[in-house]
Design an enzyme around this catalytic site. Structure first.
Site, mmCIF file in Angstrom:
data_model
loop_
_atom_site.group_PDB
_atom_site.id
_atom_site.type_symbol
_atom_site.label_atom_id
_atom_site.label_comp_id
_atom_site.label_asym_id
_atom_site.label_seq_id
_atom_site.Cartn_x
_atom_site.Cartn_y
_atom_site.Cartn_z
ATOM 1 N N SER A 106 32.549 71.663 -13.073
ATOM 2 C CA SER A 106 31.616 71.804 -11.964
ATOM 3 C C SER A 106 30.632 72.910 -12.308
ATOM 4 C CB SER A 106 32.360 72.151 -10.667
ATOM 5 O OG SER A 106 32.798 73.495 -10.693
ATOM 6 N N SER A 108 30.184 75.512 -10.651
ATOM 7 C CA SER A 108 30.645 76.815 -10.175
ATOM 8 C C SER A 108 31.810 77.362 -10.965
ATOM 9 C CB SER A 108 31.060 76.722 -8.698
ATOM 10 O OG SER A 108 32.105 75.775 -8.540
ATOM 11 N N CYS A 109 32.561 76.504 -11.662
ATOM 12 C CA CYS A 109 33.762 76.981 -12.326
ATOM 13 C C CYS A 109 34.013 76.194 -13.582
ATOM 14 C CB CYS A 109 34.962 76.873 -11.386
ATOM 15 S SG CYS A 109 36.514 77.360 -12.169
ATOM 16 N N GLY A 110 33.822 76.805 -14.735
ATOM 17 C CA GLY A 110 33.970 76.093 -15.989
ATOM 18 C C GLY A 110 35.389 75.730 -16.334
ATOM 19 N N CYS A 112 37.749 74.831 -13.887
ATOM 20 C CA CYS A 112 38.375 74.084 -12.809
ATOM 21 C C CYS A 112 39.017 72.814 -13.355
ATOM 22 C CB CYS A 112 37.338 73.713 -11.745
ATOM 23 S SG CYS A 112 36.736 75.122 -10.799
#
Length: 271
Positions: A106, A108-110, A112
């Protein structure tokens, strides 16, 4: 190259008064990275510098170690601009897809969706703990403003992260913006890889937000001995920086900063 920004209608409420107007937003679109015809990853990113992004991603996933490992990279024009095909040089091992690692990222968070910290740990080939970088507090204090001056898309949207690569003297070499922190870093590292600068001995990576475990690992995998962030680091980022011998600076604002590891590289940093 796709659009970095786009316009959307918005209802503006200000001091009890309502108006309608267009607003400028950051574009977020998926990019599928294929390696030698096989899908490897999908990342939500801001279009632009996709080839750099792919190179940086492959570097920081341990798939390649130099720009020479890539024979070519291009968008698949028979589908759309959101598919990038990378061809590895003959003799470079194809990436192995581990079922515990889900290469969907995503913005926002590599990391996740990855099953465990063990699954995302990648051994660095560059010994950053031996790097002889020294930098002054004054030089570090100048970096946020220098980075901010180059955030052109952020000026229009307020919605993009930035990463910048600096020399020890504070010279800005490359800036990239993206809706994802990890993508902005990968774009910078991909540029450096394609330019023949990796390993980035005695260089500084500056990020506009917080310092996560993943960004710390990406810096180490490119041979960068110092990661600086405007905001806070995470506990895992600090632990990893201490383990690798990487200097981690957080809350770099004005003339103040917190140095969480290897303060000896900063003049006056050792008590």
């Amino acid at each position: 190259m796709g659009r970095v920004t786009d316009r959307r209608p918005v209802v503006r409420i200000d001091n009890g008064k309502t108006s309608r107007r267009p607003d400028t937003l950051s574009v977020e679109e998926p990019l599928e990275i294929r390696v030698d015809g096989s899908p490897l990853a999908v990342t939500m990113r801001t279009p632009g510098d996709d080839v750099d992004l792919a190179h940086g991603f492959l570097l920081t996933e341990g798939i390649i170690t130099s720009g020479a490992d890539v024979a070519g990279a291009k968008h698949c024009m028979d589908t759309n601009l959101n598919v990038l095909e990378v061809s590895l040089r003959a003799g470079v091992p194809a990436p192995v897809t581990d079922p515990t690692r889900h290469f969907y990222m995503s913005s926002s968070c590599g990391t996740c969706g990855k099953a465990s910290i063990d699954a995302v740990r990648i051994a660095s080939v560059y010994p950053v703990e031996k790097d002889q970088l020294t930098v002054t507090p004054e030089t570090l204090s100048s970096l946020p403003d220098r980075l901010r001056e180059r955030q052109k898309a952020f000026d229009r949207t307020g919605g993009l992260h930035a990463a910048g690569l600096f020399t020890a003297s504070g010279e800005l070499l490359c800036v990239r913006e993206d809706v994802g922190r990890h993508n902005a870093v990968d774009k910078v590292l991909g540029w450096a890889l394609r330019s023949g600068h990796v390993p980035l001995t005695s260089h500084i990576l500056m990020v506009s937000g917080r310092a996560s475990f993943e960004l710390t690992q990406k810096a180490a995998l490119a041979g960068i001995p110092l990661l600086a962030a405007v905001s806070a680091p995470s506990t895992l980022a600090v632990d990893l920086a201490n383990e690798l011998g990487l200097t981690l600076v957080g809350f770099l604002r004005g003339t103040s900063m917190n140095v969480y590891s290897r303060a000896d590289r900063i003049a006056g940093g050792e008590e």
